[in-house]
Design a protein around this motif. Structure first.
Motif, PDB file in Angstrom:
ATOM      1  N   THR A 274       3.225  -2.687   7.821  1.00  0.00           N
ATOM      2  CA  THR A 274       2.080  -2.844   8.730  1.00  0.00           C
ATOM      3  C   THR A 274       1.272  -4.092   8.402  1.00  0.00           C
ATOM      4  O   THR A 274       0.518  -4.578   9.235  1.00  0.00           O
ATOM      5  N   ILE A 275       1.429  -4.611   7.181  1.00  0.00           N
ATOM      6  CA  ILE A 275       0.749  -5.846   6.762  1.00  0.00           C
ATOM      7  C   ILE A 275       1.698  -6.629   5.859  1.00  0.00           C
ATOM      8  O   ILE A 275       2.372  -6.045   5.001  1.00  0.00           O
ATOM      9  N   PHE A 276       1.757  -7.940   6.045  1.00  0.00           N
ATOM     10  CA  PHE A 276       2.578  -8.803   5.200  1.00  0.00           C
ATOM     11  C   PHE A 276       1.672  -9.628   4.298  1.00  0.00           C
ATOM     12  O   PHE A 276       0.665 -10.180   4.754  1.00  0.00           O
ATOM     13  N   VAL A 277       2.021  -9.715   3.019  1.00  0.00           N
ATOM     14  CA  VAL A 277       1.200 -10.478   2.075  1.00  0.00           C
ATOM     15  C   VAL A 277       1.985 -11.676   1.548  1.00  0.00           C
ATOM     16  O   VAL A 277       3.163 -11.570   1.233  1.00  0.00           O
ATOM     17  N   VAL A 291       6.714 -16.085   6.164  1.00  0.00           N
ATOM     18  CA  VAL A 291       5.528 -15.839   6.987  1.00  0.00           C
ATOM     19  C   VAL A 291       5.904 -15.840   8.464  1.00  0.00           C
ATOM     20  O   VAL A 291       5.431 -15.001   9.247  1.00  0.00           O
ATOM     21  N   LEU A 292       6.776 -16.756   8.855  1.00  0.00           N
ATOM     22  CA  LEU A 292       7.227 -16.802  10.248  1.00  0.00           C
ATOM     23  C   LEU A 292       8.057 -15.571  10.594  1.00  0.00           C
ATOM     24  O   LEU A 292       7.957 -15.026  11.700  1.00  0.00           O
ATOM     25  N   GLU A 293       8.882 -15.126   9.640  1.00  0.00           N
ATOM     26  CA  GLU A 293       9.666 -13.910   9.869  1.00  0.00           C
ATOM     27  C   GLU A 293       8.742 -12.714  10.082  1.00  0.00           C
ATOM     28  O   GLU A 293       9.007 -11.862  10.945  1.00  0.00           O
ATOM     29  N   ALA A 294       7.682 -12.640   9.276  1.00  0.00           N
ATOM     30  CA  ALA A 294       6.725 -11.537   9.428  1.00  0.00           C
ATOM     31  C   ALA A 294       6.081 -11.560  10.810  1.00  0.00           C
ATOM     32  O   ALA A 294       5.931 -10.513  11.459  1.00  0.00           O
ATOM     33  N   ILE A 301      -0.913 -11.232   8.687  1.00  0.00           N
ATOM     34  CA  ILE A 301      -0.622 -11.874   7.404  1.00  0.00           C
ATOM     35  C   ILE A 301      -1.873 -11.977   6.537  1.00  0.00           C
ATOM     36  O   ILE A 301      -2.930 -12.425   7.014  1.00  0.00           O
ATOM     37  N   LEU A 302      -1.748 -11.608   5.289  1.00  0.00           N
ATOM     38  CA  LEU A 302      -2.774 -11.860   4.280  1.00  0.00           C
ATOM     39  C   LEU A 302      -2.202 -12.896   3.327  1.00  0.00           C
ATOM     40  O   LEU A 302      -1.274 -12.617   2.567  1.00  0.00           O
ATOM     41  N   GLY A 303      -2.723 -14.127   3.388  1.00  0.00           N
ATOM     42  CA  GLY A 303      -2.143 -15.204   2.602  1.00  0.00           C
ATOM     43  C   GLY A 303      -3.177 -16.022   1.870  1.00  0.00           C
ATOM     44  O   GLY A 303      -4.378 -15.931   2.134  1.00  0.00           O
ATOM     45  N   PHE A 304      -2.695 -16.817   0.939  1.00  0.00           N
ATOM     46  CA  PHE A 304      -3.538 -17.756   0.209  1.00  0.00           C
ATOM     47  C   PHE A 304      -3.404 -19.139   0.847  1.00  0.00           C
ATOM     48  O   PHE A 304      -2.458 -19.412   1.575  1.00  0.00           O
ATOM     49  N   GLY A 318      -4.487 -12.915  11.037  1.00  0.00           N
ATOM     50  CA  GLY A 318      -4.553 -12.629   9.616  1.00  0.00           C
ATOM     51  C   GLY A 318      -5.757 -13.208   8.920  1.00  0.00           C
ATOM     52  O   GLY A 318      -6.713 -13.654   9.552  1.00  0.00           O
ATOM     53  N   VAL A 319      -5.674 -13.227   7.589  1.00  0.00           N
ATOM     54  CA  VAL A 319      -6.800 -13.643   6.751  1.00  0.00           C
ATOM     55  C   VAL A 319      -6.294 -14.558   5.635  1.00  0.00           C
ATOM     56  O   VAL A 319      -5.279 -14.267   4.999  1.00  0.00           O
ATOM     57  N   ILE A 320      -7.012 -15.650   5.424  1.00  0.00           N
ATOM     58  CA  ILE A 320      -6.773 -16.499   4.258  1.00  0.00           C
ATOM     59  C   ILE A 320      -7.679 -15.999   3.140  1.00  0.00           C
ATOM     60  O   ILE A 320      -8.900 -15.991   3.280  1.00  0.00           O
ATOM     61  N   SER A 321      -7.080 -15.588   2.039  1.00  0.00           N
ATOM     62  CA  SER A 321      -7.830 -14.969   0.950  1.00  0.00           C
ATOM     63  C   SER A 321      -7.624 -15.751  -0.342  1.00  0.00           C
ATOM     64  O   SER A 321      -7.129 -16.882  -0.340  1.00  0.00           O
ATOM     65  N   ASN A 322      -8.006 -15.155  -1.464  1.00  0.00           N
ATOM     66  CA  ASN A 322      -7.747 -15.716  -2.790  1.00  0.00           C
ATOM     67  C   ASN A 322      -7.640 -14.571  -3.783  1.00  0.00           C
ATOM     68  O   ASN A 322      -7.820 -13.405  -3.430  1.00  0.00           O
TER      69      ASN A 322
END
Length: 370
Positions: A274-277, A291-294, A301-304, A318-322
């Protein structure tokens, strides 16, 4: 029909450049537009030896050199496409095999394209004047293909190339419209969030960060979240670290490792998530295929902020996190991004920008118009 010689990576092993190579190798668009011949660049049998020197690489280099010479002599291409490496042994391999290509180009009208999938050109040429001269020699009168405009600074010290063009990566979807709607229906009917990490199992890609998040989930008493990990181990130390961490904090009921997955197993993991990290802190990250596959599965997407990730992810998908905020951001995403509408938005983002057809058509146009 123009003859095109493709000298490129393709699977195995599985990594970003080889996945792109797989799509080129199997492209119906390219096969329809070009009389194509393919030569595999063999450099590593597995991801754990990528970037390291071993005796096999000498044998692979010799094999590559003679295959290229033979193809130039008998196939006689008008277009040459080469997946280039910016530094290390692979750079010197590319440099040597470029010599017969340069000689051939003096005797025939041939367009040469060097496609870079990784960063490192600028740092390599900055090390010495010799590196700078060699890189300029390699790229003289060529068209450089970069997968993101963020990479333009990589060639700031190179001035011998003819042209530079940008082409985003693309991936093939394994879901038709009906399949996708069925996947979405199953997701929204579940009362559990399923978080997927699918990338190479190296710490720079962030699997250790997700393990820490799993521990925080358990300590917080959240029992409606599961984590699935998939990918190939970079080293035995990485495998031991993962297994020891899961054992030390008793995370067996929260975290499952599936190994290197392909085919139906990979499709199942993406479909059930349900969520890709993608918490990568890899310094040479550019345009991650996973990320593209997700997105092709409609996953938020939850990514840095690594490479072009911040250019791919927007607030709708999605969200850009750290590392400090990932646990809180994950909880927010579980509330705000797990919905039918959002899964459809993520899927549309993929369909409009990152399909394999979009990539193959643009690559074919680039190769045939120069």
């Amino acid at each position: 029909m123009n003859k095109a010689l493709f000298i490129l990576h393709y699977s195995p092993p599985v990594h970003g450049a080889s996945k792109v190579g797989d799509s080129i190798l199997n492209s119906s668009i390219i096969s329809q537009e070009l009389d194509a011949k393919f030569i595999k660049i063999k450099s590593s049998d597995s991801i754990d030896v990528i970037g390291k020197f071993n005796g096999k690489k000498i044998l692979y280099f010799i094999e590559l050199f003679f295959k290229i010479c033979w193809s130039l002599l008998w196939f006689r291409p008008q277009i040459i496409y080469y997946t280039a490496s910016p530094y290390g042994f692979a750079f010197y391999r590319d440099l040597v095999v470029s010599v017969p290509i340069k000689i051939y180009r003096k005797l025939s009208k041939t367009s040469l394209f060097y496609h870079y999938h990784a960063k490192g050109i600028d740092s390599f040429v900055s090390q010495s004047s010799i590196n700078k001269k060699l890189t300029n020699f390699l790229l003289k009168n060529t068209t450089i293909l970069l997968i993101s405009k963020l990479m333009k600074s990589e060639i700031r010290q190179v001035n011998t190339y003819k042209n530079v063009v940008f082409i985003n990566n693309g991936v093939e979807t394994t879901l038709n419209k009906e399949d996708f709607l069925n996947v979405v229906s199953q997701r929204v009917s579940s009362n559990k969030a399923s978080v997927l990490y699918l990338s190479n199992m190296i710490k720079e890609k962030g699997y250790d960060t997700i393990l820490e998040t799993v521990r925080k989930v358990k300590e917080s008493g959240l029992d409606n979240i599961e984590f699935n990990f998939a990918g190939g181990w970079a080293t035995n130390e990485d495998e031991q670290f993962f297994n020891n961490y899961v054992k030390e904090y008793n995370l067996q009921e929260y975290a499952t490792f599936h190994g290197l997955v392909q085919g139906e197993k990979k499709k199942s993991l993406f479909s059930n998530a349900t969520i890709f990290v993608f918490p990568s802190r890899y310094k040479k990250e550019v345009f991650p295929i996973s990320v593209l596959e997700a997105l092709s599965y409609g996953l938020p997407i939850l990514g840095f902020n690594a490479g072009a990730v911040s250019k791919i992810i927007n607030a709708k998908i999605g969200v850009i996190s750290n590392k400090e905020l990932i646990f809180e951001d994950l909880k927010k995403m579980i509330v705000n991004y797990q919905s039918t509408d959002n899964y459809k938005v993520c899927r549309e983002e993929y369909l409009s920008k990152y399909t394999i057809d979009v990539f193959e058509r643009k690559l074919t146009d680039i190769l045939t118009s120069s």
